[in-house]
Design an enzyme around this catalytic site. Structure first.
Site, PDB file in Angstrom:
ATOM      1  N   ARG A  51      36.700  81.555  39.959  1.00 49.73           N
ATOM      2  CA  ARG A  51      36.354  80.419  39.092  1.00 49.73           C
ATOM      3  C   ARG A  51      35.074  80.621  38.302  1.00 49.73           C
ATOM      4  O   ARG A  51      34.997  80.320  37.119  1.00 49.73           O
ATOM      5  CB  ARG A  51      36.166  79.126  39.914  1.00 49.73           C
ATOM      6  CG  ARG A  51      37.414  78.364  40.148  1.00 49.73           C
ATOM      7  CD  ARG A  51      37.321  77.659  41.483  1.00 49.73           C
ATOM      8  NE  ARG A  51      37.275  78.660  42.526  1.00 49.73           N
ATOM      9  CZ  ARG A  51      38.350  79.195  43.085  1.00 49.73           C
ATOM     10  NH1 ARG A  51      39.530  78.760  42.772  1.00 49.73           N
ATOM     11  NH2 ARG A  51      38.258  80.149  43.983  1.00 49.73           N
ATOM     12  N   THR A  52      34.032  81.071  38.964  1.00 47.61           N
ATOM     13  CA  THR A  52      32.747  81.109  38.281  1.00 47.61           C
ATOM     14  C   THR A  52      32.809  82.079  37.111  1.00 47.61           C
ATOM     15  O   THR A  52      32.469  81.737  35.978  1.00 47.61           O
ATOM     16  CB  THR A  52      31.625  81.479  39.266  1.00 47.61           C
ATOM     17  OG1 THR A  52      31.670  80.555  40.347  1.00 47.61           O
ATOM     18  CG2 THR A  52      30.263  81.404  38.603  1.00 47.61           C
ATOM     19  N   LYS A  80      26.401 104.007  41.532  1.00 49.04           N
ATOM     20  CA  LYS A  80      25.711 105.318  41.491  1.00 49.04           C
ATOM     21  C   LYS A  80      24.269 105.203  41.955  1.00 49.04           C
ATOM     22  O   LYS A  80      23.522 106.173  41.912  1.00 49.04           O
ATOM     23  CB  LYS A  80      25.708 105.860  40.051  1.00 49.04           C
ATOM     24  CG  LYS A  80      27.075 106.064  39.434  1.00 49.04           C
ATOM     25  CD  LYS A  80      26.882 106.591  38.007  1.00 49.04           C
ATOM     26  CE  LYS A  80      28.185 106.701  37.253  1.00 49.04           C
ATOM     27  NZ  LYS A  80      27.928 106.964  35.817  1.00 49.04           N
ATOM     28  N   ARG A 101      26.023  87.366  39.316  1.00 45.99           N
ATOM     29  CA  ARG A 101      26.183  87.021  40.738  1.00 45.99           C
ATOM     30  C   ARG A 101      25.843  88.253  41.537  1.00 45.99           C
ATOM     31  O   ARG A 101      26.260  89.365  41.201  1.00 45.99           O
ATOM     32  CB  ARG A 101      27.628  86.597  41.006  1.00 45.99           C
ATOM     33  CG  ARG A 101      27.947  86.511  42.479  1.00 45.99           C
ATOM     34  CD  ARG A 101      29.291  85.894  42.742  1.00 45.99           C
ATOM     35  NE  ARG A 101      29.281  84.472  42.453  1.00 45.99           N
ATOM     36  CZ  ARG A 101      30.296  83.655  42.701  1.00 45.99           C
ATOM     37  NH1 ARG A 101      31.411  84.126  43.232  1.00 45.99           N
ATOM     38  NH2 ARG A 101      30.206  82.369  42.426  1.00 45.99           N
ATOM     39  N   HIS A 129      23.326  78.301  43.932  1.00 44.73           N
ATOM     40  CA  HIS A 129      24.453  78.420  42.996  1.00 44.73           C
ATOM     41  C   HIS A 129      24.381  77.245  42.017  1.00 44.73           C
ATOM     42  O   HIS A 129      25.182  76.321  42.072  1.00 44.73           O
ATOM     43  CB  HIS A 129      25.767  78.415  43.788  1.00 44.73           C
ATOM     44  CG  HIS A 129      26.978  78.848  43.025  1.00 44.73           C
ATOM     45  ND1 HIS A 129      27.007  78.969  41.648  1.00 44.73           N
ATOM     46  CD2 HIS A 129      28.221  79.179  43.462  1.00 44.73           C
ATOM     47  CE1 HIS A 129      28.221  79.359  41.282  1.00 44.73           C
ATOM     48  NE2 HIS A 129      28.969  79.494  42.360  1.00 44.73           N
TER      49      HIS A 129
HETATM   50  C1  NCD Z   1      31.474  79.315  45.962  1.00 39.18           C
HETATM   51  C2  NCD Z   1      30.485  80.465  45.968  1.00 39.18           C
HETATM   52  O1  NCD Z   1      30.762  81.521  45.403  1.00 39.18           O
HETATM   53  O2  NCD Z   1      29.438  80.247  46.536  1.00 39.18           O
HETATM   54  N1  NCD Z   1      32.554  79.538  45.096  1.00 39.18           N
HETATM   55  C3  NCD Z   1      32.437  79.177  43.791  1.00 39.18           C
HETATM   56  O3  NCD Z   1      31.597  79.660  43.077  1.00 39.18           O
HETATM   57  N2  NCD Z   1      33.255  78.209  43.347  1.00 39.18           N
HETATM   58  C4  NCD Z   1      31.882  78.858  47.291  1.00 39.18           C
HETATM   59  C5  NCD Z   1      32.432  79.853  48.263  1.00 39.18           C
HETATM   60  O4  NCD Z   1      32.576  81.033  47.966  1.00 39.18           O
HETATM   61  O5  NCD Z   1      32.741  79.414  49.369  1.00 39.18           O
END
Ligand code: NCD
Length: 303
Positions: A51-52, A80, A101, A129
């Site tokens: 999703r993100t 690397k 991320r 997040h």
């Molecule tokens: C979350 C995350 O990556 O922290 N997912 C997301 O971004 N929607 C929650 C999770 O991974 O449990």
């Protein structure tokens, strides 16, 4: 130039403005279709995501911009041995804004020290997040019409669940918020967060039983047990199914409860409640695209 590393980098007024812009985008998408023409978003994902990453990419496309990046560390030069700093130095010459991320807490903050373009933290380890929080706040605003005077239950892995940490930091700045933290003893909120809440005079309790907590809640924020952050598999297996929300548990809930989940869901919400009008999590995932559009516009200072 501004980055978004921690949700408290934004004032509540700025959050309210982002929510308003996201709602305007939902109502008038064509007005925004060319706003980022010629701009590029880089998505640098050193950790898995559906999703993100995809909502960031969809957001940039819907603003008329372009996207580049990688979706796993193994396909980048980090495999690397390249440092995050070097990667960011280089990519900030290729893109106008970066969403990243990383499994290490603090990596996006470190990126801001060498980047020439805004950095968005799309999740750093078990820490923060912030764009999931913007998504969650837009969802609550859509469902409840307000971010004030709500009792919010956060259930599951409150120790490693970064979405909970950011959500709590954001919401505790609104009026009349009460938190009910529901977790096994081992997965309680981190000490630093408890300390921050105490210092701010926040109203919160920590409990273990979902059934007992559920009747008072306006929002129930379910989370998955974060397997990848555990030191040992046996602990994960012991804790993973502590809470499973099903229709029986919902019998004692308010009729206007809103059930949120950042997703991915594993076992913690039974699919039998997916069609219950109180289940908001798929709408929530859709709202993530619109609030990220609003955020990109803000950080790129597009009128
Ligand atoms: C979350 C995350 O990556 O922290 N997912 C997301 O971004 N929607 C929650 C999770 O991974 O449990």
């Amino acid at each position: 130039m501004r980055s978004l590393i921690d949700i408290v980098n934004l004032s509540t007024q700025e959050i309210d403005e982002l929510i308003a812009v996201a709602q305007d985008i939902m109502a008038n998408p064509s007005k925004y279709a060319e706003k980022c023409r010629g701009k590029k978003l880089a998505t640098l994902f050193f950790e898995p995501s559906t999703r993100t990453r995809l909502s960031f990419e969809a957001a940039m496309y819907e603003l008329g911009g372009n996207v580049l990046g990688f979706s796993e560390a193994s396909s980048s030069s980090s495999a690397k041995g390249e440092s995050v700093s070097d990667t960011i130095r280089v990519v900030s010459g290729y893109a106008d804004i970066i969403a990243m991320r990383h499994p290490k807490e603090g990596a996006p903050l470190a990126a801001t020290f060498v980047s020439n373009v805004p950095i968005i933290n799309a999740g750093d380890g078990g820490h923060n997040h912030p764009t999931q929080t913007l998504t969650d706040l837009l969802t609550i605003k859509k469902e409840k019409g307000t971010l004030d005077n709500l009792t919010i239950g956060c259930c599951g892995d409150l120790k490693f669940g970064r979405t909970v940490h950011s959500l709590v930091k954001a919401l505790q700045r609104y009026q009349g918020i009460k938190f009910v933290f529901i977790s096994p003893e081992e997965l309680r909120i981190p000490d630093y967060l408890r300390y921050e809440l105490q210092k701010a005079g926040a109203d919160f309790v920590e409990v273990q039983k979902l059934d007992e907590a559920i009747p008072q809640l306006d929002i129930l924020y379910m989370t998955r047990v974060q397997r990848e952050r555990f030191f040992n598999e046996a602990d994960y297996i012991r804790l993973k199914d502590t809470y499973i929300l099903d229709s029986e548990k919902l019998q004692n809930a308010k009729s206007d409860l809103s059930i949120l989940h950042p997703l991915p869901r594993v076992n913690e919400i039974s699919t039998e409640i997916d069609n219950d009008p109180r289940a908001c999590y798929f709408r929530q995932a859709l709202y993530g695209k619109y609030i990220r559009m609003a955020l990109i516009l803000k950080l790129l200072e597009v009128e």
